[in-house]
Design an enzyme around this catalytic site. Structure first.
Site, short mmCIF file in Angstrom:
data_model
loop_
_atom_site.label_atom_id
_atom_site.label_comp_id
_atom_site.label_asym_id
_atom_site.label_seq_id
_atom_site.Cartn_x
_atom_site.Cartn_y
_atom_site.Cartn_z
N HIS A 239 0.87 -1.18 0.00
CA HIS A 239 0.00 0.00 0.00
C HIS A 239 0.90 1.23 0.00
O HIS A 239 2.07 1.14 0.43
CB HIS A 239 -0.89 0.02 1.25
CG HIS A 239 -1.87 -1.11 1.30
ND1 HIS A 239 -1.87 -2.07 2.28
CD2 HIS A 239 -2.87 -1.44 0.46
CE1 HIS A 239 -2.84 -2.93 2.06
NE2 HIS A 239 -3.46 -2.57 0.96
N ASP B 113 2.31 1.73 3.32
CA ASP B 113 3.28 0.75 3.80
C ASP B 113 4.69 1.29 3.52
O ASP B 113 5.65 0.97 4.23
CB ASP B 113 3.14 -0.60 3.08
CG ASP B 113 1.84 -1.33 3.45
OD1 ASP B 113 1.44 -1.25 4.62
OD2 ASP B 113 1.25 -1.96 2.56
N ASP C 28 -14.70 -11.77 4.98
CA ASP C 28 -13.54 -12.12 4.16
C ASP C 28 -12.50 -12.83 5.04
O ASP C 28 -11.92 -12.22 5.93
CB ASP C 28 -12.98 -10.81 3.59
CG ASP C 28 -11.83 -11.03 2.64
OD1 ASP C 28 -11.57 -12.18 2.26
OD2 ASP C 28 -11.19 -10.03 2.28
N ASP D 56 -9.68 -14.86 4.12
CA ASP D 56 -8.26 -14.94 3.70
C ASP D 56 -7.57 -16.17 4.27
O ASP D 56 -6.46 -16.10 4.82
CB ASP D 56 -7.49 -13.66 4.11
CG ASP D 56 -8.00 -12.42 3.40
OD1 ASP D 56 -8.64 -12.55 2.35
OD2 ASP D 56 -7.75 -11.30 3.90
C1 3MF Z 1 -9.31 -6.81 1.00
C2 3MF Z 1 -8.07 -7.05 0.28
C3 3MF Z 1 -6.99 -6.02 0.45
C4 3MF Z 1 -6.23 -5.80 -0.81
C5 3MF Z 1 -5.08 -4.85 -0.60
C6 3MF Z 1 -4.27 -4.60 -1.83
C7 3MF Z 1 -6.03 -5.67 2.60
O1 3MF Z 1 -10.21 -7.82 0.87
O2 3MF Z 1 -7.95 -8.06 -0.36
O3 3MF Z 1 -6.13 -6.48 1.47
O4 3MF Z 1 -5.75 -7.00 -1.33
O5 3MF Z 1 -5.59 -3.67 -0.16
O6 3MF Z 1 -5.03 -4.28 -2.91
#
Ligand code: 3MF
Ligand code: MG
Length: 339
Positions: free
Chosen positions: A49, A52, A246, A248
């Site tokens: 980002h 970051d 979400d 992940d």
């Molecule tokens: C949210 C995401 C994000 C993006 C990230 C880069 C924080 O669901 O997937 O992760 O991947 O912002 O684009």
């Protein structure tokens, strides 16, 4: 074999385990410490980002210095920067969205910040800008004009394409979270916008498995469709247990067959982009195990590449010709069971 794929992740993928219901359970590692993990884990590049790299309120000179410092660390570690994504969802001026905010001053903030992300990308050596349009949506549909909203997103994309003639825009679409409803919920929506942009050749997508699953789609179909358009420029592979928040989860950890579909499609297309793994450790994970999910996701991906490469395509063709999809299914499932 591993040399065929380049693996990347973002610093947010090593996290503290905080969630909306509880505080951090692991210490927050400094960015420089995280960067030292990449090569050890078999990764090649870093997704970033804008903030970051350095804080979003730094002036031009400070930003230049921050970028130079990060660039040096990347070179020393033997890493490359894959993309920069403007983080348009945390600042007070993005509460109502970035590009689609009702306030003109807030829209201006989002545009200026996006241009600055382009400057940062140039300074750290990448031409790819990822737009995860987190808050470009609503909690109630009457809040914004739904016909004007995509126009504003398109204007922002065009503004960035004009700002720098070299960059590429990659839309990372997601149907919900943090908003109830997103304006461009799937990669297909963004692909349509790409063709309406001022330079369709520089507009494409990053597809995240969990985002497709949340939209009720098989990620491999979204991926295949973007590949058909020659617009699959990055992926965020992970997994997701149904229609929830979400998650992940580690790639392939919920639905191995769905993960195989994805790998099989990428293999067949000879996909040349990075394999980004947008995965989170479970909150229960101890600090000493907090990068296992990254190593595991990469290992599962590579294992599935082996499976995909072991598929006898003439057998697949024969079963297709015979319309014997029952046998084809057994063949694939047995491969996944190690036969
Ligand atoms: C949210 C995401 C994000 C993006 C990230 C880069 C924080 O669901 O997937 O992760 O991947 O912002 O684009
Ligand atoms: Mg993502």
């Amino acid at each position: 074999m591993t040399r065929n794929y380049r693996f990347t992740f973002g610093p947010w993928n090593i996290g503290t385990g905080s969630d909306p219901f509880g505080p951090p359970v692991r210490p927050d590692l400094p960015f420089a410490v995280k960067l030292r993990e990449y090569k050890k884990l078999g990764f090649d590049g870093v997704q970033l980002h804008d903030d970051d790299v350095c804080p979003a309120d730094w002036n031009v000179e400070q930003t230049r210095r921050g970028c130079a410092e990060l660039k040096k660390i990347l070179v020393d570690e033997g890493l490359f920067a894959e993309f920069v994504a403007p983080r348009l969802w945390e600042h007070a001026q993005t509460i109502d969205g970035g590009y689609t905010a009702n306030s003109e001053a807030d829209r201006r903030y989002a545009l200026d910040r996006s241009k600055r992300a382009v400057d940062i990308a140039n300074m750290i050596g990448t031409r790819d800008i990822v737009l995860w349009l987190a808050r470009e949506g609503t909690y109630i549909r009457e809040a914004k004009c739904p016909i004007e909203a995509p126009r504003r997103i398109l204007d922002a994309v065009n503004m960035l394409l004009a700002y720098d003639k070299n960059i590429r825009i990659l839309g990372e679409m997601k149907p919900n979270e943090p908003m109830d409803q997103a304006y461009l919920p799937t990669p297909g929506h963004f692909l349509a916008l790409c063709y309406k942009s001022a330079d369709p050749k520089r507009c494409g997508v990053l597809i995240e498995s969990a985002h497709s699953i949340l939209a009720g789609l098989d990620p491999s179909d979204d991926i295949a469709y973007a590949l058909f358009h020659e617009k699959l420029w990055s992926v965020h592979l992970n997994d997701q247990n149904g229609l929830k928040y979400d998650q992940d989860k580690s790639f392939g950890s919920v639905d191995l067959r769905r993960a195989f579909n994805t790998v099989w499609v990428l293999e067949r297309a000879k996909y040349g982009g990075c394999i980004g793994l947008d995965v989170k450790a479970m909150r229960t994970t101890k600090p000493e195990h907090q990068v296992k999910h990254l190593a595991n996701s990469r290992a599962i991906f590579l294992r599935l590449v082996e499976v995909a490469r072991s598929i006898d395509s003439s057998k697949v063709e024969r079963l297709r010709a015979e319309r014997d999809y029952e046998s084809l299914e057994l063949y694939i499932v047995e491969k996944l069971m190690g036969k």
